[in-house]
Design an enzyme around this catalytic site. Structure first.
Site, PDB file in Angstrom:
ATOM      1  N   GLN A  51       0.881  -1.402   0.094  1.00 26.13           N
ATOM      2  CA  GLN A  51      -0.061   0.019   0.121  1.00 26.13           C
ATOM      3  C   GLN A  51       0.789   1.225  -0.005  1.00 26.13           C
ATOM      4  O   GLN A  51       0.309   2.326  -0.271  1.00 26.13           O
ATOM      5  CB  GLN A  51      -0.937  -0.007   1.370  1.00 26.13           C
ATOM      6  CG  GLN A  51      -2.060  -1.082   1.054  1.00 26.13           C
ATOM      7  CD  GLN A  51      -2.888  -1.041   2.496  1.00 26.13           C
ATOM      8  OE1 GLN A  51      -2.418  -1.804   3.569  1.00 26.13           O
ATOM      9  NE2 GLN A  51      -3.776  -0.394   2.678  1.00 26.13           N
ATOM     10  N   CYS A  94     -10.416   0.053   3.921  1.00 25.30           N
ATOM     11  CA  CYS A  94      -9.119  -0.140   3.812  1.00 25.30           C
ATOM     12  C   CYS A  94      -8.604   1.111   3.419  1.00 25.30           C
ATOM     13  O   CYS A  94      -9.175   1.898   2.801  1.00 25.30           O
ATOM     14  CB  CYS A  94      -8.806  -0.963   2.496  1.00 25.30           C
ATOM     15  SG  CYS A  94      -7.187  -1.200   1.864  1.00 25.30           S
ATOM     16  N   GLU A 137      -4.588  -8.066   5.324  1.00 18.20           N
ATOM     17  CA  GLU A 137      -2.989  -7.280   5.026  1.00 18.20           C
ATOM     18  C   GLU A 137      -2.521  -8.608   4.194  1.00 18.20           C
ATOM     19  O   GLU A 137      -1.661  -8.262   3.196  1.00 18.20           O
ATOM     20  CB  GLU A 137      -2.409  -7.006   6.036  1.00 18.20           C
ATOM     21  CG  GLU A 137      -3.201  -6.269   7.182  1.00 18.20           C
ATOM     22  CD  GLU A 137      -3.575  -4.754   6.230  1.00 18.20           C
ATOM     23  OE1 GLU A 137      -2.961  -4.507   5.555  1.00 18.20           O
ATOM     24  OE2 GLU A 137      -4.502  -4.128   6.684  1.00 18.20           O
ATOM     25  N   HIS A 140      -3.342  -8.189   0.624  1.00 13.12           N
ATOM     26  CA  HIS A 140      -2.425  -7.081  -0.246  1.00 13.12           C
ATOM     27  C   HIS A 140      -1.095  -7.437  -0.824  1.00 13.12           C
ATOM     28  O   HIS A 140      -0.532  -7.100  -1.725  1.00 13.12           O
ATOM     29  CB  HIS A 140      -2.246  -5.984   0.762  1.00 13.12           C
ATOM     30  CG  HIS A 140      -3.342  -5.035   0.948  1.00 13.12           C
ATOM     31  ND1 HIS A 140      -4.046  -4.353   0.111  1.00 13.12           N
ATOM     32  CD2 HIS A 140      -4.092  -4.547   2.185  1.00 13.12           C
ATOM     33  CE1 HIS A 140      -4.914  -3.594   0.301  1.00 13.12           C
ATOM     34  NE2 HIS A 140      -5.198  -3.718   1.897  1.00 13.12           N
TER      35      HIS A 140
HETATM   36 NI    NI Z   1      -6.344  -2.938   3.292  1.00 16.88          NI
END
Ligand code: NI
Length: 172
Positions: A51, A94, A137, A140
């Site tokens: 991210q 998110c 997570e 991701h």
């Molecule tokens: Ni997220």
């Protein structure tokens, strides 16, 4: 420490697969500290390296701060080793999909092995919110976001909104 810019959807970088970390050193710990500060600054309860545009398999979490305390957790090379057949549903959000929420069904309990902040191998059993957060997570790190788990109709609505917001932000 530093606040890192968070990537928001839609963005092809959110679909990349992260690579395992081979050494837990001060350089990695500094990055983990920055990720934690970034997560707290954005009032999130979890953040994966993907991210912030970094492809190392690391994530930070703090599900305790919801109740006012601080209990940061660091996961390096996390791997789910067991999932309960029992599932539950959480309304997920998110930091990369700001303002968007949807119910997501996931295994209620998982076991996860990982390296901790000091590079020591650990395995924990996580339940409820912590289990959901860890799964969200780790997703991701595999290029998956929570809307990939919901119906395509609901996902399209959310992605359209995010696209529109991005367009408005770029033109203003
Ligand atoms: Ni997220």
């Amino acid at each position: 420490m530093a606040i890192l810019p968070i990537i928001t959807a839609p963005d092809p970088r959110l679909k990349l697969i992260a690579k395992p970390v081979d050494k837990v050193d001060d350089n990695l710990r500094k990055f983990l500290d920055d990720m934690l500060e970034t997560m707290y600054d954005s009032e999130g309860i979890g953040l994966a390296a993907t991210q912030v545009g970094d492809l190392r398999r690391v994530l930070v979490l703090d599900v305790a701060q919801k109740e006012g305390g601080k209990e940061p957790m660091f996961f390096i090379n996390p791997e789910i080793t067991w999932e309960s057949p029992e599932e539950n549903v959480y309304l997920e959000g998110c930091l990369s999909l700001p303002g968007q929420f949807a119910d997501v069904v996931r295994p209620k309990t998982v076991k996860v092995k990982f390296l901790d902040y000091n590079g020591k191998a650990q395995e924990i059993e996580a339940d409820e919110l912590l289990a959901t957060c860890i799964q969200h997570e780790i997703d991701h790190l595999n290029g998956v976001v929570f809307v990939d788990h919901i119906s395509s109709m609901k996902r399209d609505i959310i992605m359209r909104k995010l696209k529109k917001e991005k367009r408005l932000a770029q033109t203003s």
